[in-house]
Scaffold this motif. Structure first.
Motif, PDB file in Angstrom:
ATOM      1  N   HIS A 365      81.686   2.708  80.899  1.00 58.92           N
ATOM      2  CA  HIS A 365      82.046   1.316  80.654  1.00 58.92           C
ATOM      3  C   HIS A 365      83.144   1.237  79.589  1.00 58.92           C
ATOM      4  CE1 HIS A 365      77.912  -0.413  82.107  1.00 58.92           C
ATOM      5  NE2 HIS A 365      78.557   0.258  83.043  1.00 58.92           N
ATOM      6  N   PRO A 366      84.009   0.225  79.661  1.00 59.83           N
ATOM      7  CA  PRO A 366      85.050   0.053  78.635  1.00 59.83           C
ATOM      8  C   PRO A 366      84.447  -0.045  77.234  1.00 59.83           C
ATOM      9  CG  PRO A 366      85.447  -1.404  80.503  1.00 59.83           C
ATOM     10  CD  PRO A 366      84.088  -0.804  80.719  1.00 59.83           C
ATOM     11  N   GLY A 367      85.063   0.630  76.290  1.00 59.41           N
ATOM     12  CA  GLY A 367      84.615   0.566  74.907  1.00 59.41           C
ATOM     13  C   GLY A 367      83.451   1.469  74.560  1.00 59.41           C
ATOM     14  N   CYS A 368      82.986   2.261  75.540  1.00 61.17           N
ATOM     15  CA  CYS A 368      81.842   3.149  75.312  1.00 61.17           C
ATOM     16  C   CYS A 368      82.257   4.617  75.253  1.00 61.17           C
ATOM     17  CB  CYS A 368      80.795   2.951  76.403  1.00 61.17           C
ATOM     18  SG  CYS A 368      80.023   1.321  76.405  1.00 61.17           S
ATOM     19  N   ASP A 369      83.550   4.871  75.132  1.00 60.01           N
ATOM     20  CA  ASP A 369      84.065   6.245  75.213  1.00 60.01           C
ATOM     21  C   ASP A 369      84.593   6.738  73.873  1.00 60.01           C
ATOM     22  OD1 ASP A 369      86.144   4.440  75.161  1.00 60.01           O
ATOM     23  OD2 ASP A 369      87.405   5.532  76.569  1.00 60.01           O
ATOM     24  N   GLY A 370      83.957   6.316  72.774  1.00 58.62           N
ATOM     25  CA  GLY A 370      84.470   6.669  71.456  1.00 58.62           C
ATOM     26  C   GLY A 370      83.822   7.874  70.805  1.00 58.62           C
ATOM     27  N   ASN A 371      82.906   8.551  71.512  1.00 60.80           N
ATOM     28  CA  ASN A 371      82.251   9.691  70.875  1.00 60.80           C
ATOM     29  C   ASN A 371      83.271  10.770  70.547  1.00 60.80           C
ATOM     30  OD1 ASN A 371      79.353  10.328  70.241  1.00 60.80           O
ATOM     31  ND2 ASN A 371      79.982  12.277  71.129  1.00 60.80           N
ATOM     32  N   PRO A 372      83.275  11.291  69.312  1.00 63.80           N
ATOM     33  CA  PRO A 372      84.315  12.253  68.936  1.00 63.80           C
ATOM     34  C   PRO A 372      84.217  13.580  69.691  1.00 63.80           C
ATOM     35  CG  PRO A 372      82.655  12.065  67.213  1.00 63.80           C
ATOM     36  CD  PRO A 372      82.388  10.967  68.190  1.00 63.80           C
ATOM     37  N   ARG A 373      83.038  13.919  70.151  1.00 57.74           N
ATOM     38  CA  ARG A 373      82.843  15.101  70.991  1.00 57.74           C
ATOM     39  C   ARG A 373      82.589  14.604  72.413  1.00 57.74           C
ATOM     40  NH1 ARG A 373      77.956  19.572  70.289  1.00 57.74           N
ATOM     41  NH2 ARG A 373      78.478  20.840  72.137  1.00 57.74           N
ATOM     42  N   PRO A 374      83.517  14.785  73.317  1.00 63.43           N
ATOM     43  CA  PRO A 374      83.388  14.199  74.658  1.00 63.43           C
ATOM     44  C   PRO A 374      82.101  14.626  75.370  1.00 63.43           C
ATOM     45  CG  PRO A 374      85.607  15.017  74.307  1.00 63.43           C
ATOM     46  CD  PRO A 374      84.790  15.504  73.149  1.00 63.43           C
ATOM     47  N   ILE A 375      81.534  13.696  76.096  1.00 61.39           N
ATOM     48  CA  ILE A 375      80.313  13.934  76.874  1.00 61.39           C
ATOM     49  C   ILE A 375      80.659  13.816  78.349  1.00 61.39           C
ATOM     50  CG2 ILE A 375      77.984  13.112  77.383  1.00 61.39           C
ATOM     51  CD1 ILE A 375      77.839  12.098  74.508  1.00 61.39           C
ATOM     52  N   HIS A 376      80.404  14.892  79.087  1.00 64.52           N
ATOM     53  CA  HIS A 376      80.765  14.913  80.502  1.00 64.52           C
ATOM     54  C   HIS A 376      79.584  15.172  81.421  1.00 64.52           C
ATOM     55  CE1 HIS A 376      84.949  14.914  79.265  1.00 64.52           C
ATOM     56  NE2 HIS A 376      84.754  16.008  78.552  1.00 64.52           N
ATOM     57  N   SER A 377      78.445  15.579  80.861  1.00 63.26           N
ATOM     58  CA  SER A 377      77.358  16.024  81.741  1.00 63.26           C
ATOM     59  C   SER A 377      75.991  15.595  81.214  1.00 63.26           C
ATOM     60  CB  SER A 377      77.381  17.546  81.875  1.00 63.26           C
ATOM     61  OG  SER A 377      77.060  18.158  80.621  1.00 63.26           O
ATOM     62  N   ALA A 378      75.022  15.590  82.121  1.00 63.40           N
ATOM     63  CA  ALA A 378      73.648  15.273  81.750  1.00 63.40           C
ATOM     64  C   ALA A 378      73.101  16.297  80.774  1.00 63.40           C
ATOM     65  CB  ALA A 378      72.781  15.205  83.000  1.00 63.40           C
ATOM     66  N   SER A 379      73.519  17.548  80.906  1.00 63.55           N
ATOM     67  CA  SER A 379      72.999  18.595  80.020  1.00 63.55           C
ATOM     68  C   SER A 379      73.360  18.316  78.566  1.00 63.55           C
ATOM     69  CB  SER A 379      73.534  19.964  80.440  1.00 63.55           C
ATOM     70  OG  SER A 379      74.945  20.027  80.315  1.00 63.55           O
ATOM     71  N   GLN A 380      74.530  17.691  78.332  1.00 65.80           N
ATOM     72  CA  GLN A 380      74.913  17.352  76.962  1.00 65.80           C
ATOM     73  C   GLN A 380      74.045  16.227  76.409  1.00 65.80           C
ATOM     74  OE1 GLN A 380      79.106  16.804  78.120  1.00 65.80           O
ATOM     75  NE2 GLN A 380      79.635  18.263  76.488  1.00 65.80           N
ATOM     76  N   ILE A 381      73.695  15.264  77.255  1.00 66.10           N
ATOM     77  CA  ILE A 381      72.765  14.210  76.835  1.00 66.10           C
ATOM     78  C   ILE A 381      71.414  14.831  76.494  1.00 66.10           C
ATOM     79  CG2 ILE A 381      71.583  12.074  77.492  1.00 66.10           C
ATOM     80  CD1 ILE A 381      74.523  11.627  77.268  1.00 66.10           C
TER      81      ILE A 381
END
Length: 389
Positions: A365-381
């Motif tokens: 969603h717009p405005g939800c992509d500010g994490n300094p370490r990018p998250i691309h996968s469920a395993s990271q969550i």
């Protein structure tokens, strides 16, 4: 260091008044603006409060009714019922008295009034963007907000509303959802349970932290967040020690205002907010508690991508020498007596897959992509959830 390019969005909020009794300010604003019929929107816990009685008495004949059925996480049914009562009452202003769920519900009630929406189908169309060309609101009914917690919903143009059919928190956005007037009255927090005030204070600390650590920071937002972090960290400790002193409550309220300046201006949020919205919508966890549990873990997970911001956070919070930002937040959470793990919230490992799936959707969603370490996968969550389990 700041990006060499960026942008800042100014809110359509007209005024903020602090340190004066809410009833007096609301009544004077109604009179000054020529407003005649106010629907008060609140929840049942405040129905018999001195705060609500004072606002009703000050409004007198201008009070067109009270809608007191707002519940946690702003379900659509509450929005539709409140809008219906406002429509029937001929309200020309909504006065929201309560915390984030009350204020977010009132925001979407405004859209229902502007566009004459009566049911889930209408809200579905709004969510799909069908009214993009007509939802302008130049002569729209607006809102006055009297917040009773430290969630900061009163400063944003976003409404988080739960679709109970899917258990998902949906975001709605319009510049005129933001209240035209906010009244920060320390006395308005008197009926708020201490745990709720403390946990929503951590929510506002989360605003500061994710602003400072955002992948797209700004100098204005950094300045607001750093001072807000100091006010909140000191104010929350003082509030717990001396809960009867209005000055401590006001420090927290002012810190909350500064804390949310970054997200309001367009600084994107990080994983603590994103996963927290999922825990709220899908599991009914209060937003303050999601920040209490998630923020230390997100800070720890992001440490490998830190560019020095986390040290600034620890210093602003008055941390001990060499104490990490994650530890500083966790220490404050414990000092305030708030939950510190997913197990404390009733979340089990079997829930992780659902949380990860919904979080990845929210990250898009717009405005939800500010994490300094990018998250691309469920395993990271999963890694973040493991840290706070």
């Amino acid at each position: 260091m700041h990006p060499t390019q960026g942008q800042h969005h100014f809110s359509r909020q007209d005024a903020l008044i602090w340190g004066r009794p809410a009833a007096e300010v609301v009544a004077l604003h109604m009179q000054t603006k020529g407003l005649r019929r106010a629907l008060i929107v609140t929840n049942r816990s405040l129905t018999d409060s001195q705060l609500l009685s004072g606002v009703k008495e000050a409004l007198g004949a201008a009070c067109a009714g009270v809608f007191s059925e707002c519940t946690a996480h702003s379900p659509r049914a509450d929005v539709l019922a409140g809008a219906s009562q406002a429509r029937q009452a001929g309200a020309d202003v909504i006065v929201a008295v309560g915390g984030g769920s009350v204020i977010d519900s009132a925001k979407l009630m405004l859209a229902c009034l502007w566009l004459n929406l009566h049911d889930d189908e209408g809200i579905d169309r709004l969510q799909a963007g069908d009214f993009a060309d007509t939802l302008r609101g130049e002569h729209a009914v607006r809102m006055i907000a009297v917040p009773t917690t430290l969630s900061a919903a009163e400063f944003t143009h976003l409404a988080g509303v739960t679709d109970t059919r899917t258990g998902s928190k949906q975001l709605f956005e319009h510049p005129l959802y933001v209240p035209s007037l906010v009244v920060l009255d320390p006395g308005a927090t008197r009926d708020t349970p201490d745990w709720l005030l403390a946990s929503t204070g951590i929510r506002s600390i989360d605003h500061c932290v994710e602003t400072l650590c955002s992948s797209r920071p700004s100098p204005y937002a950094d300045a607001m967040a750093l001072h807000g972090l100091k006010l909140l960290s000191q104010g929350l400790r003082s509030f717990i020690a001396e809960p009867d002193k209005p000055a401590h409550r006001l420090d927290c309220q002012l810190g909350t205002w500064l804390a949310v300046s970054g997200p309001v201006a367009g600084v994107p949020i990080g994983a603590s907010h994103v996963i927290g919205r999922v825990l709220g919508g899908a599991f009914g966890v209060p937003h303050g508690h999601t920040s209490c549990v998630l923020l230390p873990g997100v800070l720890a997970w992001n440490a490998s991508a830190d560019n020095g911001r986390q040290a600034q956070i620890a210093h602003a919070m008055g941390a001990e020498t060499n104490e990490s930002a994650a530890a500083a937040v966790a220490t404050l959470v414990r000092h305030l007596g708030q939950p510190g793990s997913l197990r404390d919230l009733g979340i089990q490992r079997e829930h992780f897959s659902l949380i990860a799936e919904k979080s990845l959707t929210m990250l898009a969603h717009p405005g939800c992509d500010g994490n300094p370490r990018p998250i691309h996968s469920a395993s990271q969550i999963f890694e973040i959830l493991d840290l706070v389990y």
